[in-house]
Write an enzyme that holds these catalytic residues in place. Sequence first.
Site, mmCIF file in Angstrom:
data_model
loop_
_atom_site.group_PDB
_atom_site.id
_atom_site.type_symbol
_atom_site.label_atom_id
_atom_site.label_comp_id
_atom_site.label_asym_id
_atom_site.label_seq_id
_atom_site.Cartn_x
_atom_site.Cartn_y
_atom_site.Cartn_z
ATOM 1 N N ARG A 132 5.849 -69.748 0.399
ATOM 2 C CA ARG A 132 5.331 -69.541 1.755
ATOM 3 C C ARG A 132 4.162 -70.485 2.021
ATOM 4 O O ARG A 132 3.965 -70.933 3.147
ATOM 5 C CB ARG A 132 4.957 -68.076 1.960
ATOM 6 N N LYS A 188 18.202 -59.789 -2.474
ATOM 7 C CA LYS A 188 16.942 -60.510 -2.301
ATOM 8 C C LYS A 188 15.833 -59.474 -2.182
ATOM 9 O O LYS A 188 15.821 -58.665 -1.259
ATOM 10 C CB LYS A 188 16.988 -61.387 -1.057
ATOM 11 N N SER A 209 9.683 -69.803 -6.510
ATOM 12 C CA SER A 209 8.440 -70.579 -6.561
ATOM 13 C C SER A 209 7.401 -69.964 -7.494
ATOM 14 O O SER A 209 6.731 -70.681 -8.233
ATOM 15 C CB SER A 209 7.878 -70.711 -5.148
ATOM 16 N N TYR A 253 13.423 -75.243 -9.197
ATOM 17 C CA TYR A 253 12.611 -76.427 -8.904
ATOM 18 C C TYR A 253 12.537 -77.346 -10.118
ATOM 19 O O TYR A 253 12.119 -78.483 -10.013
ATOM 20 C CB TYR A 253 11.213 -75.993 -8.445
ATOM 21 N N GLU A 264 24.771 -53.814 -1.552
ATOM 22 C CA GLU A 264 24.708 -55.120 -0.873
ATOM 23 C C GLU A 264 25.848 -56.030 -1.341
ATOM 24 O O GLU A 264 26.455 -56.744 -0.540
ATOM 25 C CB GLU A 264 23.359 -55.803 -1.147
ATOM 26 N N LYS A 306 17.726 -62.735 -6.382
ATOM 27 C CA LYS A 306 16.479 -63.463 -6.194
ATOM 28 C C LYS A 306 15.303 -62.492 -6.137
ATOM 29 O O LYS A 306 15.389 -61.513 -5.401
ATOM 30 C CB LYS A 306 16.578 -64.226 -4.875
HETATM 31 C C1 PBG Z 1 13.093 -67.564 3.487
HETATM 32 C C2 PBG Z 1 13.131 -67.818 2.038
HETATM 33 C C3 PBG Z 1 12.125 -67.477 1.104
HETATM 34 C C4 PBG Z 1 12.521 -68.050 -0.111
HETATM 35 C C5 PBG Z 1 13.750 -68.676 0.085
HETATM 36 N N1 PBG Z 1 14.125 -68.510 1.430
HETATM 37 C C6 PBG Z 1 10.832 -66.787 1.274
HETATM 38 C C7 PBG Z 1 10.784 -65.437 1.819
HETATM 39 O O1 PBG Z 1 11.786 -64.719 1.940
HETATM 40 O O2 PBG Z 1 9.692 -65.043 2.178
HETATM 41 C C8 PBG Z 1 11.718 -68.008 -1.376
HETATM 42 C C9 PBG Z 1 11.961 -69.070 -2.366
HETATM 43 C C10 PBG Z 1 10.925 -69.230 -3.418
HETATM 44 O O3 PBG Z 1 9.945 -68.456 -3.520
HETATM 45 O O4 PBG Z 1 11.074 -70.169 -4.220
HETATM 46 N N2 PBG Z 1 13.971 -66.699 4.043
#
Ligand code: PBG
Length: 328
Positions: free
Chosen positions: A207, A197, A276, A315, A235, A250
């Site tokens: 957010r 991630k 997102s 989404y 990881e 991600k």
């Molecule tokens: C929170 C989390 C995030 C996302 C999924 N779980 C945001 C972050 O780490 O700040 C992002 C998902 C997206 O942007 O669609 N731990």
Amino acid sequence: MLNLVKRPRRNRQNPWVRAMAQETFIGPQHFIYPLFIHTGEGRIPIKSMPGCARLSLDELYLEAEAALKDEIKAIVLFPAIPEAQKTKFAEEAYNPNGLIPTALRELKRRFPELVLITDVALDPYSSDGHDGLVSDQGVILNDETIDILCKQALCQAQAGADIISPSDMMDGRVGAIRKTLDEHGFSHVSILAYTAKYASSFYGPFRDALDSAPRFGDKKTYQMNPANAREALIEATLDEEEGADMLMVKPGGAFLDIIYRLRQHSQLPIAAYQVSGEYAMLKAASQNGWLNEKKTVLESLVALRRAGADVILTYYARQAAQWIKEGL
Ligand code: PBG
């Protein structure tokens, strides 16, 4: 006439031959549908993600039913928690009567066939907006955070989660969560680890959706540097050793090489999260008439599969399922 023995275009000569030569497929079975829920009423549209909304619990049940009709069998839930319930130690994250456990119990009752996935991280519940506990000096505390993550994971499993998905990026969390689940009779509950991630700017709209942006600083001491690829393999090895059932990369689109590397490195199923910001880009360009939404979205999804993802969090899950059914 060129003297060519090999003419790859022969395998593209018409739709039927192209179909025979097609290497990668996408269908609703490959999608996980992320949903935002809130404690209030109705559907509140998310400005930077047109077409997505924060859903009340009643709206969530309607959306889950509609998703099942589109043959989407897996959803992942993200909660928008009222400011007043956010605390330094994120106690709401493991309140058995909180928003997520309540939603899980009811979803299980209504739709036993639906695969329920939950996010494990403190940011929606933390007054600091970070995935981990923050010390008085502003340091993210690893081991102290893990105690809370284990409580959160257990609470979600008790409420009916089928797959627990730690997105916090603390070291050692997969192993600790696995142990906690096993000790409490939840050895059948899976862990989908956010393995690679990245500290990405593509999370911006998410957010906004949850009002979960960090209150200070950034997430770079726990999420990965987008410039790094080898580190993803470190990881991945750790998550596997600690008992992860599936690995995640991600964001997806800008990290196809990471998906590919993990595919080479691991035998586990791999998930890719079309986040997102990727959704927002595709949506904004489509709404301006600059891109053909259907074709571009399906291309972006098949690319994730081609890179090596077994499953995709998107989404666009419902719409893509409908488009695939219609045919191009
Ligand atoms: C929170 C989390 C995030 C996302 C999924 N779980 C945001 C972050 O780490 O700040 C992002 C998902 C997206 O942007 O669609 N731990």
